[in-house]
Scaffold this motif. Structure first.
Motif, PDB file in Angstrom:
ATOM      1  N   PRO A 243      70.191  39.455   2.051  1.00 19.92           N
ATOM      2  CA  PRO A 243      68.882  38.947   2.505  1.00 19.92           C
ATOM      3  C   PRO A 243      68.952  37.590   3.212  1.00 19.92           C
ATOM      4  O   PRO A 243      68.282  37.391   4.224  1.00 19.92           O
ATOM      5  CB  PRO A 243      68.069  38.872   1.208  1.00 19.92           C
ATOM      6  N   ALA A 244      69.778  36.671   2.694  1.00 21.98           N
ATOM      7  CA  ALA A 244      69.860  35.349   3.347  1.00 21.98           C
ATOM      8  C   ALA A 244      70.481  35.483   4.737  1.00 21.98           C
ATOM      9  O   ALA A 244      70.026  34.860   5.708  1.00 21.98           O
ATOM     10  CB  ALA A 244      70.673  34.392   2.483  1.00 21.98           C
ATOM     11  N   LEU A 245      71.509  36.308   4.830  1.00 18.75           N
ATOM     12  CA  LEU A 245      72.148  36.510   6.136  1.00 18.75           C
ATOM     13  C   LEU A 245      71.194  37.241   7.081  1.00 18.75           C
ATOM     14  O   LEU A 245      71.124  36.937   8.281  1.00 18.75           O
ATOM     15  CB  LEU A 245      73.443  37.311   5.952  1.00 18.75           C
ATOM     16  N   ALA A 246      70.440  38.217   6.533  1.00 18.78           N
ATOM     17  CA  ALA A 246      69.499  38.974   7.367  1.00 18.78           C
ATOM     18  C   ALA A 246      68.447  38.051   7.990  1.00 18.78           C
ATOM     19  O   ALA A 246      68.036  38.253   9.132  1.00 18.78           O
ATOM     20  CB  ALA A 246      68.825  40.066   6.536  1.00 18.78           C
ATOM     21  N   ARG A 247      68.047  37.016   7.243  1.00 13.93           N
ATOM     22  CA  ARG A 247      67.066  36.060   7.787  1.00 13.93           C
ATOM     23  C   ARG A 247      67.642  35.320   8.992  1.00 13.93           C
ATOM     24  O   ARG A 247      66.914  34.961   9.911  1.00 13.93           O
ATOM     25  CB  ARG A 247      66.647  35.057   6.704  1.00 13.93           C
TER      26      ARG A 247
ATOM     27  N   GLN B  10      75.369  37.964  20.423  1.00 22.71           N
ATOM     28  CA  GLN B  10      74.359  36.948  20.087  1.00 22.71           C
ATOM     29  C   GLN B  10      74.415  36.614  18.597  1.00 22.71           C
ATOM     30  O   GLN B  10      74.348  35.443  18.211  1.00 22.71           O
ATOM     31  CB  GLN B  10      72.962  37.472  20.450  1.00 22.71           C
ATOM     32  N   VAL B  11      74.539  37.653  17.775  1.00 25.27           N
ATOM     33  CA  VAL B  11      74.637  37.443  16.331  1.00 25.27           C
ATOM     34  C   VAL B  11      75.850  36.562  16.008  1.00 25.27           C
ATOM     35  O   VAL B  11      75.772  35.598  15.238  1.00 25.27           O
ATOM     36  CB  VAL B  11      74.739  38.797  15.589  1.00 25.27           C
ATOM     37  N   ALA B  12      76.985  36.875  16.641  1.00 23.77           N
ATOM     38  CA  ALA B  12      78.218  36.115  16.383  1.00 23.77           C
ATOM     39  C   ALA B  12      78.079  34.671  16.858  1.00 23.77           C
ATOM     40  O   ALA B  12      78.399  33.729  16.126  1.00 23.77           O
ATOM     41  CB  ALA B  12      79.398  36.801  17.078  1.00 23.77           C
ATOM     42  N   LEU B  13      77.590  34.494  18.073  1.00 25.37           N
ATOM     43  CA  LEU B  13      77.493  33.142  18.634  1.00 25.37           C
ATOM     44  C   LEU B  13      76.519  32.280  17.846  1.00 25.37           C
ATOM     45  O   LEU B  13      76.786  31.105  17.577  1.00 25.37           O
ATOM     46  CB  LEU B  13      77.050  33.211  20.105  1.00 25.37           C
ATOM     47  N   ASP B  14      75.374  32.850  17.470  1.00 22.02           N
ATOM     48  CA  ASP B  14      74.393  32.069  16.706  1.00 22.02           C
ATOM     49  C   ASP B  14      74.962  31.668  15.351  1.00 22.02           C
ATOM     50  O   ASP B  14      74.765  30.546  14.884  1.00 22.02           O
ATOM     51  CB  ASP B  14      73.090  32.872  16.525  1.00 22.02           C
ATOM     52  N   TYR B  15      75.675  32.609  14.721  1.00 19.01           N
ATOM     53  CA  TYR B  15      76.250  32.273  13.409  1.00 19.01           C
ATOM     54  C   TYR B  15      77.294  31.172  13.555  1.00 19.01           C
ATOM     55  O   TYR B  15      77.294  30.192  12.798  1.00 19.01           O
ATOM     56  CB  TYR B  15      76.882  33.525  12.752  1.00 19.01           C
ATOM     57  N   LEU B  16      78.183  31.339  14.539  1.00 14.90           N
ATOM     58  CA  LEU B  16      79.244  30.333  14.743  1.00 14.90           C
ATOM     59  C   LEU B  16      78.645  28.976  15.090  1.00 14.90           C
ATOM     60  O   LEU B  16      79.168  27.937  14.703  1.00 14.90           O
ATOM     61  CB  LEU B  16      80.209  30.788  15.855  1.00 14.90           C
ATOM     62  N   GLY B  17      77.528  29.004  15.834  1.00 17.72           N
ATOM     63  CA  GLY B  17      76.869  27.755  16.218  1.00 17.72           C
ATOM     64  C   GLY B  17      76.007  27.165  15.107  1.00 17.72           C
ATOM     65  O   GLY B  17      75.381  26.120  15.308  1.00 17.72           O
ATOM     66  N   GLY B  18      75.945  27.815  13.964  1.00 16.25           N
ATOM     67  CA  GLY B  18      75.208  27.273  12.818  1.00 16.25           C
ATOM     68  C   GLY B  18      73.711  27.469  12.898  1.00 16.25           C
ATOM     69  O   GLY B  18      72.964  26.864  12.120  1.00 16.25           O
ATOM     70  N   LYS B  19      73.256  28.328  13.835  1.00 15.23           N
ATOM     71  CA  LYS B  19      71.824  28.523  13.983  1.00 15.23           C
ATOM     72  C   LYS B  19      71.226  29.152  12.724  1.00 15.23           C
ATOM     73  O   LYS B  19      71.711  30.180  12.250  1.00 15.23           O
ATOM     74  CB  LYS B  19      71.577  29.449  15.183  1.00 15.23           C
ATOM     75  N   GLY B  20      70.203  28.543  12.179  1.00 11.56           N
ATOM     76  CA  GLY B  20      69.537  29.098  10.996  1.00 11.56           C
ATOM     77  C   GLY B  20      70.289  28.869   9.708  1.00 11.56           C
ATOM     78  O   GLY B  20      69.887  29.379   8.656  1.00 11.56           O
ATOM     79  N   ALA B  21      71.412  28.129   9.772  1.00 11.72           N
ATOM     80  CA  ALA B  21      72.199  27.916   8.556  1.00 11.72           C
ATOM     81  C   ALA B  21      71.429  27.010   7.602  1.00 11.72           C
ATOM     82  O   ALA B  21      70.731  26.093   8.047  1.00 11.72           O
ATOM     83  CB  ALA B  21      73.537  27.280   8.908  1.00 11.72           C
ATOM     84  N   PRO B  22      71.549  27.252   6.292  1.00 17.35           N
ATOM     85  CA  PRO B  22      70.876  26.372   5.344  1.00 17.35           C
ATOM     86  C   PRO B  22      71.448  24.960   5.448  1.00 17.35           C
ATOM     87  O   PRO B  22      72.630  24.787   5.717  1.00 17.35           O
ATOM     88  CB  PRO B  22      71.183  26.998   3.985  1.00 17.35           C
ATOM     89  N   ALA B  23      70.583  23.969   5.271  1.00 14.64           N
ATOM     90  CA  ALA B  23      71.035  22.571   5.369  1.00 14.64           C
ATOM     91  C   ALA B  23      72.072  22.289   4.278  1.00 14.64           C
ATOM     92  O   ALA B  23      71.917  22.783   3.158  1.00 14.64           O
ATOM     93  CB  ALA B  23      69.835  21.649   5.195  1.00 14.64           C
ATOM     94  N   PRO B  24      73.127  21.537   4.622  1.00 12.16           N
ATOM     95  CA  PRO B  24      74.184  21.278   3.624  1.00 12.16           C
ATOM     96  C   PRO B  24      73.681  20.402   2.481  1.00 12.16           C
ATOM     97  O   PRO B  24      72.754  19.650   2.643  1.00 12.16           O
ATOM     98  CB  PRO B  24      75.274  20.569   4.412  1.00 12.16           C
TER      99      PRO B  24
END
Ligand SMILES: [Zn+2]
Ligand SMILES: [Zn+2]
Length: 435
Positions: A340-344, A421-435
């Motif tokens: 679910p977190a990844l799906a968001r 797009q999914v790969a690039l956004d993930y690698l770029g930290g888009k939507g990642a939870p704040a550290p």
């Protein structure tokens, strides 16, 4: 030297592309369309059954080498992996495509249709990429090349995973490709923090992507029920124990189990018998009956509960008639559950890639996928890519596994754009939870 002067100096000294760190983009995948069509048609013309993808593996390794990557071959016999290291530090992810074809005789009439034949479980069969894995491999190669071309802007590392035997091996009960790759340590050295995969799908129109958070695809179990009776003359059943009647009662009992004992409001269950074999002659009650079928579930606890109840029903009916029964269950694939977190994080990427209106929420799908083995080892996300062209009805178009399944090749670009797009956004930290 002040900062602005340093920046001016850098800009005048270095080529623009190095000085301005433009983020990598998903658009360049359009440039891969011609190559993806060529790869896809080559795979399609030369399909190979699960565990036998030797030519396929060689072709993939050759293309990865041509991109400057160093593929690892021979994992799970015919699997291939390669790692692309971006120029900048960042997360590690895996992108997966499956490689195998099906024992299906092609009837599409396409100019690049398969004429391949093989044997499957002792039977002579035609071989066809009837599930569309030829498109999956072409898409992953296209995404790999688009990423390689943007390596200088790329943060993080990507493992391309070409997985054999998603449909399962020749031998009943033997492990499928994803399980084998994990058992052989595919992720032991390179530990991805997320894995992504896709499937082309006739049930969606071209241009659409289907996605869902949480359970998406069913767990698939192959069950075998052996009923032991006592052989006798067909005219005198009271002298023996009739395993056919017991088998029939147990089978009907399983249907009551699904309808009356499972909370179908929370999660569906499908329990099907595909084989019911017993006896040799009209007037002999045989010693034994054998039923083989599939169980589909979306929840681990429900799966275990249904198997336990099935076993009790089998034994109770058999004992009541004076016989006995044994149930054995082999799990071919767990349920595919989108974290679910990844799906968001993934949903906005899919929407950006194909347009928000083209991302539809999938219902639960009772087919299974051994991508789930990877997604159980780390957070995973899996989506569907529509292949039915405009003007044709996705509800009646020949579906995956049909000898007439003929996906529109424009789906290659849609799938590659979405995965990239999914790969690039993930690698770029888009939507990642704040550290
Ligand atoms: Zn399939
Ligand atoms: Zn498939």
């Amino acid at each position: 030297m002040s900062m602005p002067r340093l920046l001016c100096l850098l800009l005048s000294t270095f080529p623009l592309s190095l000085a301005v760190a433009a983020p990598p983009r998903a658009e360049p995948v359009a440039a891969q369309q011609a190559a993806m069509v060529q790869w896809r048609r080559d795979f399609h013309r030369h399909p190979e059954l699960g565990g036998h993808e030797t030519r396929t593996a060689e072709a993939i390794a050759r293309e990865l080498r041509a991109m400057g990557l160093q593929p690892r071959t021979g994992i799970a016999r015919t699997g291939v992996t390669a790692v692309l290291k971006g120029a900048h530090p960042g997360p590690r992810i895996a992108l997966r495509a499956d490689m195998d074809a099906l024992p299906v005789k092609e009837e599409t009439g396409l100019p690049f249709a398969s004429t391949a034949t093989s044997t499957y479980r002792g039977q002579p069969v035609g071989v066809m990429h009837a599930c569309g894995h030829d498109l999956h491999m072409a898409i992953l190669l296209g995404v790999a090349r688009a990423l390689v071309e943007q390596r200088d802007q790329l943060a993080g590392e990507v493992m391309f995973v070409f997985q054999p035997s998603e449909e399962g091996p020749d031998e009943a009960g033997a492990p499928f490709g994803a399980r084998l790759m994990l058992d052989e340590g595919v992720f032991d050295a390179f530990k991805p923090e997320a894995v992504f995969g896709l499937h082309v799908w006739a049930g969606l129109p071209l241009g659409q992507v289907g996605f869902r958070s949480g359970p998406l695809l069913a767990a698939a179990d192959e069950w075998t029920l052996v009923v032991h009776g006592r052989q006798t003359h067909g005219s005198r059943p009271w002298d023996g124990v009739d395993p056919i009647t017991i088998g029939a009662q147990v089978l009907l009992g399983t249907q009551s189990l699904v309808a009356r004992q499972v909370n179908i409001a929370s999660t569906p269950v499908v329990l099907t018998a595909g084989q019911f074999n017993s006896g040799v002659r009209f007037n002999i009650i045989p010693e034994e009956a054998r039923l083989v079928g599939t169980l589909r579930t979306f929840d681990t606890a429900v799966r275990e509960d249904v198997i336990a109840r099935f076993g009790r029903i089998a034994q109770d009916y058999a004992h009541a008639a004076g016989g006995s029964a044994e149930l054995s269950v082999v799990n071919n694939a767990p349920a595919t559950i989108n974290d679910p977190a990844l799906a968001r994080r993934v949903l906005p990427s899919l929407q950006a890639a194909v347009g928000a209106g083209n991302v539809v929420e999938m219902p639960l799908v009772t087919v299974s996928e051994d991508f789930s083995q990877f997604a159980n080892a780390m957070p995973g996300a899996y989506f569907f890519v529509g292949t039915t062209p405009a003007g044709a009805d996705p509800a009646s178009a020949p579906i995956n596994h049909s000898p007439r399944y003929a996906p529109d090749e424009a789906a290659l670009e849609v799938g590659a754009r979405a995965l990239l797009q999914v790969a690039l956004d993930y690698l770029g930290g888009k939507g990642a939870p704040a550290p």
